[in-house]
Design a protein around this motif. Structure first.
Motif, PDB file in Angstrom:
ATOM      1  N   VAL A 132      52.820  27.337  32.912  1.00  0.00           N
ATOM      2  CA  VAL A 132      52.399  28.166  31.779  1.00  0.00           C
ATOM      3  C   VAL A 132      53.716  28.838  31.082  1.00  0.00           C
ATOM      4  N   GLY A 133      54.778  29.195  32.056  1.00  0.00           N
ATOM      5  CA  GLY A 133      55.722  29.839  31.453  1.00  0.00           C
ATOM      6  C   GLY A 133      55.727  31.259  30.627  1.00  0.00           C
ATOM      7  N   SER A 134      56.461  31.657  29.675  1.00  0.00           N
ATOM      8  CA  SER A 134      56.393  32.836  29.005  1.00  0.00           C
ATOM      9  C   SER A 134      55.277  32.958  28.193  1.00  0.00           C
ATOM     10  N   ILE A 135      54.650  31.899  27.916  1.00  0.00           N
ATOM     11  CA  ILE A 135      53.373  32.022  27.182  1.00  0.00           C
ATOM     12  C   ILE A 135      52.013  32.530  27.518  1.00  0.00           C
ATOM     13  N   GLY A 136      52.042  31.989  29.094  1.00  0.00           N
ATOM     14  CA  GLY A 136      51.177  32.490  29.820  1.00  0.00           C
ATOM     15  C   GLY A 136      49.611  31.675  29.860  1.00  0.00           C
ATOM     16  N   GLY A 137      48.777  32.303  30.587  1.00  0.00           N
ATOM     17  CA  GLY A 137      47.480  31.375  30.596  1.00  0.00           C
ATOM     18  C   GLY A 137      47.101  31.109  31.840  1.00  0.00           C
ATOM     19  N   THR A 138      46.064  29.995  31.956  1.00  0.00           N
ATOM     20  CA  THR A 138      45.820  29.825  33.343  1.00  0.00           C
ATOM     21  C   THR A 138      45.801  27.887  33.492  1.00  0.00           C
TER      22      THR A 138
ATOM     23  N   VAL B 104      57.305  16.703  23.831  1.00  0.00           N
ATOM     24  CA  VAL B 104      57.018  16.749  22.389  1.00  0.00           C
ATOM     25  C   VAL B 104      55.895  17.606  21.751  1.00  0.00           C
ATOM     26  N   GLY B 105      55.115  17.742  23.089  1.00  0.00           N
ATOM     27  CA  GLY B 105      53.686  18.809  22.735  1.00  0.00           C
ATOM     28  C   GLY B 105      53.501  19.450  23.933  1.00  0.00           C
ATOM     29  N   HIS B 106      52.733  20.458  23.847  1.00  0.00           N
ATOM     30  CA  HIS B 106      52.444  21.486  24.948  1.00  0.00           C
ATOM     31  C   HIS B 106      51.195  22.194  24.570  1.00  0.00           C
ATOM     32  N   THR B 107      50.352  22.095  25.609  1.00  0.00           N
ATOM     33  CA  THR B 107      48.898  22.928  25.174  1.00  0.00           C
ATOM     34  C   THR B 107      48.640  24.082  26.328  1.00  0.00           C
ATOM     35  N   PHE B 108      48.263  25.159  25.953  1.00  0.00           N
ATOM     36  CA  PHE B 108      47.900  26.234  26.899  1.00  0.00           C
ATOM     37  C   PHE B 108      46.554  26.566  26.983  1.00  0.00           C
ATOM     38  N   TYR B 109      45.677  26.761  28.121  1.00  0.00           N
ATOM     39  CA  TYR B 109      44.546  27.403  28.148  1.00  0.00           C
ATOM     40  C   TYR B 109      45.018  28.998  28.344  1.00  0.00           C
ATOM     41  N   LEU B 110      44.645  29.925  27.263  1.00  0.00           N
ATOM     42  CA  LEU B 110      45.094  31.304  27.470  1.00  0.00           C
ATOM     43  C   LEU B 110      43.992  32.238  28.035  1.00  0.00           C
ATOM     44  N   GLY B 111      42.732  32.062  27.935  1.00  0.00           N
ATOM     45  CA  GLY B 111      41.636  32.815  28.087  1.00  0.00           C
ATOM     46  C   GLY B 111      41.705  34.197  27.459  1.00  0.00           C
ATOM     47  N   THR B 112      41.806  35.344  27.825  1.00  0.00           N
ATOM     48  CA  THR B 112      41.796  36.772  27.242  1.00  0.00           C
ATOM     49  C   THR B 112      43.189  37.333  27.138  1.00  0.00           C
ATOM     50  N   LYS B 113      44.097  36.412  27.563  1.00  0.00           N
ATOM     51  CA  LYS B 113      45.636  37.313  27.913  1.00  0.00           C
ATOM     52  C   LYS B 113      45.877  37.921  26.534  1.00  0.00           C
ATOM     53  N   TYR B 114      45.808  37.395  25.501  1.00  0.00           N
ATOM     54  CA  TYR B 114      46.152  37.698  24.227  1.00  0.00           C
ATOM     55  C   TYR B 114      44.948  38.808  23.362  1.00  0.00           C
ATOM     56  N   SER B 115      43.679  38.209  23.589  1.00  0.00           N
ATOM     57  CA  SER B 115      42.557  38.771  22.695  1.00  0.00           C
ATOM     58  C   SER B 115      42.499  40.195  23.368  1.00  0.00           C
TER      59      SER B 115
END
Length: 475
Positions: A248-254, A307-318
């Motif tokens: 998940v790197g610096s963007i975060g999530g699970t 060329v693409g990247h997807t992240f499930y973030l949950g409530t990290k930012y919200s």
């Protein structure tokens, strides 16, 4: 001949959109309406060419900088020109190809409910400080201080900005969700060592989508939906890809997945299990692990370009920005988020890297800047009497295959031999090249047709050319 035509048609239809998509989106063209006598002439194109190796090297400095064929070819034919380290002028052919790619992305994103927005490139420091990424991102952030002393960054991504945007809407209901908000904009990253042309630069185009759902289960469904849309896009482009588990790197999530094009110059190391569907970036595995964690089969290693990247973030930012909605019980709940990126300029360069020969560019059929190049005879040659036949053929193509309006280029540099112009056409990678050569003097006239993506050459009458090109799909 029918077999050859069938193979050429199959390539022209490679990765075309589904019937639902093909009828659902209005095509937009980037030139004035093309009528009889109005022709796109190659001599009028702003397309600097640097076909000698020494000219290309003078553009990018030392030989060591030209370490991939996509960078070398794009410089040679004038698709890009360097402006400063890691920044490039995108010239007309590249812009046309990129606009086609963006239209395909729009189709895929809007087919799953995506809504297009556009957020500022300048992002206030306080948004990034709230998530601690102002410090975490370090020197990768391009930072700016305005005349009032206020700090900003040029956004490499927009999680903070979009979450603050949604949080500013105070009366959201679960009935309005999910939101799938996306944009296609310039992004900025202070790369310590820009390289590989458009594959790793300081300024680039990216599609970034941010999703807001009412529950973890709904967010997981949205995550799968977007991943499926990415798969659909790459299938339509005819590109082989790997969907790999990622960090998940610096963007975060699970949870995170990368979409990789396998190629030797790729900077990411991937492992694949030939016995099951498992694949992962090696960063996610123990360095001593040699067997697949899913089936215990042996793992094989390859390299890829992300060329693409997807992240499930949950409530990290919200949770930080208080992006809430009223749930079914009338209580306030935090939105469950995901974020999803596609490197637009990187996809263009990576596709060229994967599909091209060492000397000639090859495009995904749907992204070719122009679908057809017409080469009339050399001025003063015996075949010059067939010049008018080629002009008539151009007009018949535009009238009989209306989807090719704005897609047919006439190489009017008739002071050059057919051979020299064909060599250039091969380098540019037009899917179809039509030549009025010696057999154009026959009765009936036969035109030499090069199907670039299959490597086949056929001789067709005017009717045969029209029948072939009527099958070509454009975005």
């Amino acid at each position: 001949m029918e077999g050859t035509l069938g193979r050429c048609r199959a390539l022209s239809r490679l990765a075309t959109c589904s019937p639902q998509l093909s009828t659902s989106y209005h095509r937009r063209y980037h030139h004035c309406a093309m009528g009889r006598g109005q022709r796109l002439l190659l001599s009028h194109m702003f397309q600097p060419q640097n076909l000698r190796e020494d000219q290309v090297l003078s553009l990018e400095g030392r030989l060591g900088n030209l370490t991939c064929k996509s960078q070398r070819l794009m410089l040679q034919v004038g698709l890009i020109l360097p402006a400063s380290p890691g920044c490039y002028h995108l010239l007309p052919y590249t812009v046309r190809a990129m606009e086609k790619l963006v239209r395909m992305i729009d189709q895929e994103m809007q087919a799953i409910g995506g809504q297009k927005i556009n957020m500022p490139s300048l992002s206030p420091a306080e948004l990034w400080q709230a998530t601690s990424r102002w410090q975490l991102m370090g020197k990768e952030l391009l930072r700016i201080r305005d005349r009032h002393g206020k700090e900003y960054c040029l956004g490499p991504t927009h999680e903070e900005a979009v979450t603050a945007l949604v949080a500013s809407q105070k009366n959201l209901s679960y009935k309005q969700l999910p939101f799938l908000l996306y944009q296609v904009t310039r992004k900025f990253r202070d790369e310590p060592r820009p390289r590989f042309g458009l594959l790793r630069g300081r300024e680039f185009y990216m599609k970034d989508m941010y999703t807001f759902d009412a529950s973890p289960e709904a967010a997981q469904q949205t995550y799968s939906l977007v991943c499926d849309a990415y798969c659909s896009l790459f299938h339509r482009l005819g590109l082989q890809f790997i969907k790999a588990q990622a960090d998940v790197g610096s963007i975060g999530g699970t949870m995170s997945h990368e979409f990789q094009l396998p190629v030797d110059i790729g900077e990411d190391r991937l492992v694949i299990c030939p016995n099951c569907s498992f694949s992962a970036n090696m960063e996610t595995l123990d360095s001593l692990q040699t067997n697949c964690p899913a089936c215990q089969g042996p793992l094989t290693e390859t390299k890829g370009i992300e060329v693409g990247h997807t992240f499930y973030l949950g409530t990290k930012y919200s949770s930080i920005f208080n992006a809430q909605f009223a749930n079914i019980h009338g209580e306030l709940s935090l939105a469950q988020m995901g974020c999803y990126g596609l490197g637009v300029t990187r996809i263009l360069a990576a596709a060229i890297e994967v599909l091209s020969t060492e000397d000639c560019i090859r495009w995904p059929s749907l992204l070719a800047p122009y679908q057809v190049c017409l080469i009339p005879p050399k001025k003063g040659s015996k075949e010059a009497v067939a010049t008018e036949l080629m002009e008539h053929l151009h007009d018949h193509i535009i009238e009989g295959a209306s989807q090719l309006r704005g897609e047919v280029l006439l190489d009017d540099r008739t002071h050059l031999t057919i051979g020299n112009r064909l060599k250039d056409a091969n380098k540019f990678g037009y899917p179809f090249v039509v030549i009025a050569g010696k057999r154009a003097l026959e009765d009936p006239a036969h035109f030499e047709v090069w199907c670039q993506n299959t490597g086949e050459v056929v001789f067709l009458t005017k009717e045969g050319v029209l029948e072939l090109l009527a099958q070509v799909h454009v975005v």
